[in-house]
Scaffold this active site. Structure first.
Site, PDB file in Angstrom:
ATOM      1  N   SER A   8      -9.567  -1.395   7.594  1.00 29.64           N
ATOM      2  CA  SER A   8      -8.898  -1.387   5.860  1.00 29.64           C
ATOM      3  C   SER A   8      -8.145  -2.327   5.554  1.00 29.64           C
ATOM      4  CB  SER A   8      -7.915   0.003   6.212  1.00 29.64           C
ATOM      5  OG  SER A   8      -8.690   1.409   6.303  1.00 29.64           O
ATOM      6  N   LYS A  45       0.575  -0.786  -0.396  1.00 28.16           N
ATOM      7  CA  LYS A  45      -0.161   0.140   0.249  1.00 28.16           C
ATOM      8  C   LYS A  45       0.260   1.086  -0.034  1.00 28.16           C
ATOM      9  CE  LYS A  45      -3.818   1.459   2.904  1.00 28.16           C
ATOM     10  NZ  LYS A  45      -4.639   1.336   4.066  1.00 28.16           N
ATOM     11  N   SER A  89      -9.487   1.171   2.952  1.00 28.46           N
ATOM     12  CA  SER A  89      -8.632   2.004   2.054  1.00 28.46           C
ATOM     13  C   SER A  89      -7.438   0.967   1.260  1.00 28.46           C
ATOM     14  CB  SER A  89      -7.863   2.777   3.111  1.00 28.46           C
ATOM     15  OG  SER A  89      -7.297   2.505   3.947  1.00 28.46           O
TER      16      SER A  89
END
Length: 490
Positions: free
Chosen positions: A200, A102, A176
């Site tokens: 997330s 990420k 996310s």
């Protein structure tokens, strides 16, 4: 059997064959000589080229760097020199495994964009989690999309646009850590690194039919940070199998002297826990969403009850609980807004942040210290209440990861901070409370779904008992025969 004889049983490692391999398959194949790490990375790069375009999961590919690192690992393995093999992780549990991370992880040589334009300078060194992955032999193949600062439970941003769900491209993969989840679900990589501050990791795992563990607070070091969002955020990974989740969490686990939080010690490793196939558990399950005013959809409730029936058929003791959830919204929002303000103050170009990011940070800067301290004390009280109400007489707590189905891809696009916060409530209704409390929580695909979209089931254990989650998850995966995948590029 020598390396050449073993490799003959695999033939060429094509992108489609590569996409079916787990991380443990790849590492075993590289260590045994069934295929080279370079062949794995070549196949991974080609797979990304084939399927990433419409999905928009990857932000950058470390093409030359990853190939060079793979060749160095292969050379170390061929040398037979133990010191050289250890240096390159060629004998490690993730030898040659491509990992996508990420955009909030520091990877040396790449800017840590946090999903936006706030940072532009390359990171000088790897974060501690990346260093541990490399030490285990993993190869960082690239970075993945996220909403700026991970502030919403979907994956869209002004910089990177919409990321789409490989099961249905009209739907979001959640967020996310949505880019990492899509990269795993679509067979680009077997492991995607994420971070979970309100769901997330678990939400995108649920939306994409994957395994996603939010470890206990303080299990994995956030270094170079000492903590993130005042302890709401836990680092972790998304994978296609329980075995891969166990391996990568064993690699990542451990704290640094600079860490604010330290989790209780594990009674056994994550991998050892997956071998506990005869363990029986008491599971408390709840059809009541953990946030007041949120309703569970009929399809999600059917999946929950099917999961309960599955576990009961496996010999676990199931008991429904109707206990009232402690109110966690005030504590969560205070820590979240204050954490966003700290994060916004640390970027190179705060003037380039999205409007909703700046607005949330502005709110966070107005929070006095006494209110933050009160929120932190409330978080500790909530953790005690969850233990007392749900886990005193149960090993595991079960509830859906999301109380509703996977949202539309453009939900929450182009809206302000307050609308984002209110619109996110239904998606984090069952997850954010465990960021407040710090409990370990795992999302697994439900055994049934009436539509073509996956539904996630969330399992929660006492602090420090990820072993219970791993043992139960391995049993479930074995019972259902593995998890289905979207049909991509076939």
């Amino acid at each position: 059997m020598d390396r050449n004889e073993h490799s003959a049983s695999y033939g060429d490692l094509t992108p489609s064959t590569y996409a079916t391999l787990s991380a443990t398959d790849i590492a075993e194949g590289v260590r045994s000589g069934a295929f080279t790490a370079r062949a794995v990375i070549e196949a991974a790069i080609e797979r990304i080229r084939q399927v990433n375009g419409p999905l928009n999961a990857m932000t950058v590919i470390r093409h030359d760097e990853a190939l060079g690192e793979a060749s160095a690992l292969d050379a170390a393995l061929a040398s037979g020199d133990p010191a050289r093999i250890r240096t390159f992780g060629a004998d490690g549990p993730l030898a040659g495994v491509p990992v996508a991370v990420k955009e909030e992880y520091d990877v040396a040589g790449l800017p840590t964009t946090l999903g936006g334009y706030g940072n532009s300078s390359p990171a000088q060194r790897d974060s501690e989690a990346i260093r541990r992955l490399r030490r285990a032999g993993a190869i960082i193949i690239g970075k993945t999309t996220m909403p700026e600062f991970g502030q919403i439970p979907l994956t869209n941003s002004e910089r990177y646009g919409l990321t789409l769900n490989p099961w249905d491209e009209t739907r979001s993969p959640g967020g996310s850590s949505g880019g990492s989840a899509v990269a795993v679900a679509a067979g680009m990589v077997p492991i995607g690194l994420g971070a979970d501050g309100g769901g997330s990791i678990r939400i995108p795992a649920a939306c994409c039919g994957l395994v996603g563990l939010k470890p206990a607070r303080g299990r994995i070091s956030p270094a170079p940070l000492s903590e993130h969002w005042h302890g709401l955020v836990s680092l972790g990974a998304i994978t296609r199998t329980v075995a891969d989740t166990a391996v990568v969490n064993d690699v990542l686990a451990g704290t640094m002297p600079s860490d604010t939080f330290v989790a209780p010690p594990l009674p056994m490793s994550h991998v050892e826990a997956t071998l506990q196939t005869s363990r029986s558990f008491t599971v408390a399950w709840s059809a009541r969403p953990a946030t007041p005013g949120v309703a569970m959809s009929a399809e999600v409730e059917r999946a929950l009850r099917a999961t309960v029936a599955l576990l009961e058929g496996m010999g676990h003791h199931m008991k429904e609980t109707r206990r009232v959830w402690p109110a966690a919204a005030d504590a969560f929002l205070t820590q979240f807004a204050s954490g966003m303000a700290i994060e916004a103050a640390a970027v190179e170009h705060p003037q380039l942040l999205e409007g909703r990011t700046r607005a949330t940070a502005d709110i966070g800067r107005t929070i006095p210290r006494f209110m933050l301290d009160r929120a932190l004390r409330r978080s500790e009280a909530i953790a005690r209440m969850i233990d007392a109400r749900f886990l005193t007489h149960a090993d595991v707590l079960l509830l859906p990861t999301l109380p509703v189905m996977t949202p539309e891809a453009d939900a929450l696009s182009g809206v302000g901070a307050l609308t984002s916060a209110s619109g996110s409530t239904v998606f984090v209704a069952n997850t954010a409370i465990f960021n407040v409390s710090g409990h370990p929580a795992l999302s697994l695909p439900a055994p049934v779904s009436a539509s073509s979209l996956p539904i996630g089931m969330q399992f929660v254990a006492r602090p420090g008992r990820e072993d219970v989650l791993m043992a139960l998850a391995a049993q479930i995966e074995q019972r259902v025969g593995g998890w289905p995948s979207p049909r991509m590029g076939e």
